[in-house]
Design an enzyme around this catalytic site. Sequence first.
Site, PDB file in Angstrom:
ATOM      1  N   GLU A  72       4.134  -8.229   2.874  1.00 44.85           N
ATOM      2  CA  GLU A  72       4.298  -9.143   3.997  1.00 44.85           C
ATOM      3  C   GLU A  72       3.793  -8.520   5.293  1.00 44.85           C
ATOM      4  O   GLU A  72       3.139  -9.179   6.102  1.00 44.85           O
ATOM      5  CB  GLU A  72       5.772  -9.547   4.145  1.00 44.85           C
ATOM      6  CG  GLU A  72       6.314 -10.330   2.964  1.00 44.85           C
ATOM      7  CD  GLU A  72       6.950  -9.439   1.903  1.00 44.85           C
ATOM      8  OE1 GLU A  72       7.903  -9.903   1.249  1.00 44.85           O
ATOM      9  OE2 GLU A  72       6.498  -8.283   1.726  1.00 44.85           O
ATOM     10  N   CYS A 108      12.074  -8.292   0.943  1.00 51.00           N
ATOM     11  CA  CYS A 108      13.207  -7.387   1.109  1.00 51.00           C
ATOM     12  C   CYS A 108      13.734  -7.495   2.537  1.00 51.00           C
ATOM     13  O   CYS A 108      13.128  -8.124   3.407  1.00 51.00           O
ATOM     14  CB  CYS A 108      12.789  -5.948   0.797  1.00 51.00           C
ATOM     15  SG  CYS A 108      11.640  -5.247   1.994  1.00 51.00           S
ATOM     16  N   MET A 142       0.842  -1.192   0.000  1.00 48.86           N
ATOM     17  CA  MET A 142       0.000   0.000   0.000  1.00 48.86           C
ATOM     18  C   MET A 142       0.881   1.246   0.000  1.00 48.86           C
ATOM     19  O   MET A 142       1.798   1.365   0.817  1.00 48.86           O
ATOM     20  CB  MET A 142      -0.917   0.012   1.230  1.00 48.86           C
ATOM     21  CG  MET A 142      -1.876  -1.159   1.307  1.00 48.86           C
ATOM     22  SD  MET A 142      -2.778  -1.210   2.892  1.00 48.86           S
ATOM     23  CE  MET A 142      -3.780   0.267   2.736  1.00 48.86           C
ATOM     24  N   GLU A 143       0.595   2.155  -0.909  1.00 49.72           N
ATOM     25  CA  GLU A 143       1.313   3.430  -1.008  1.00 49.72           C
ATOM     26  C   GLU A 143       0.294   4.561  -0.984  1.00 49.72           C
ATOM     27  O   GLU A 143      -0.869   4.374  -1.376  1.00 49.72           O
ATOM     28  CB  GLU A 143       2.111   3.476  -2.312  1.00 49.72           C
ATOM     29  CG  GLU A 143       3.108   2.334  -2.462  1.00 49.72           C
ATOM     30  CD  GLU A 143       3.552   2.092  -3.892  1.00 49.72           C
ATOM     31  OE1 GLU A 143       4.340   1.152  -4.115  1.00 49.72           O
ATOM     32  OE2 GLU A 143       3.102   2.837  -4.804  1.00 49.72           O
ATOM     33  N   CYS A 187      11.281  -6.456   5.286  1.00 48.76           N
ATOM     34  CA  CYS A 187      10.240  -7.428   5.627  1.00 48.76           C
ATOM     35  C   CYS A 187      10.810  -8.623   6.378  1.00 48.76           C
ATOM     36  O   CYS A 187      10.151  -9.187   7.250  1.00 48.76           O
ATOM     37  CB  CYS A 187       9.516  -7.885   4.370  1.00 48.76           C
ATOM     38  SG  CYS A 187       8.462  -6.601   3.668  1.00 48.76           S
TER      39      CYS A 187
END
Length: 299
Positions: A104, A129, A90-91, A132
Amino acid sequence: MHPRFTSAFSALPLRLQQALQPLLDAADFHGVLHANEVTQLQQATGLDADALALALLPLAASCAIAPVSNFNVGAIARGISGNWYFGANMEFRNAPLQQTVHAEQSAITHAWLRGETRLETITVNYTPCGHCRQFMNELNSGTAIRVSLPGRAIRTLGDYLPDAFGPADLNIAERLLTPVDHGFALQGDTLQQAAIEAANQSHAPYSQSYSGVALRSRSGQIFTGRYAENAAFNPSLPPLQAALILMNMHNEALDGIQQAVLAECQTATLSQRDATRATLAALGCHAFATETLSAIAVK
């Protein structure tokens, strides 16, 4: 079926489509597959649990809100209850990138907010990444949690995060997803009480800066989120983002927040107030209030 799923659904194998259709058509489908539904899908498709979760990832990724990156990531958190929880990145336009949510984080927090107490597997469509991996290391599953990716053998978090730094290094026994109750007394109206109850269940063993958020949406429903602190600090998830994850999974538009309340400790060494206000403003919500929790919890 919510329109967000249409494209991904049409690309699924026919047998999976047929088994999923009634579940996705249900008015109360909010990104959770219950244990009996998972079993039904396995029986209908002949897929084992790992293969089924991988097949469902496009649906989870359909929940992504990615106006900045235009890159959709989906994740499914698989609980010991047998329930599966969708998550997606979500951005938020006009908000700092630090306020974004990784897939995640979304799936794990979704499971936590639904009452799941332990996860056994995270299935995700791209390699987690470092952010996460560190977030997952806060879980009570520890480095034993399984990580499942398309086209790769299933490995544990320990394989992806060797020689990990975590709560034990700071002599912290509390772990994320283990139920807690900090005992702050409920007060105020319904929205204020919901925010306080969320703060009661927040995970902040490093700073003791317990906090929770409650949002009232355009539909009148209340969504709550809890702060999830991390041993490495930066991967911590603010309570507003947790509430937004739940709101998104209920197919509610994030620009439909009508009112928001943040509850946090009076003596906190850090505050969520300014970041919460700024992100809410970016989403078009200016009806924001804070509720100060008592310095000492009422046990």
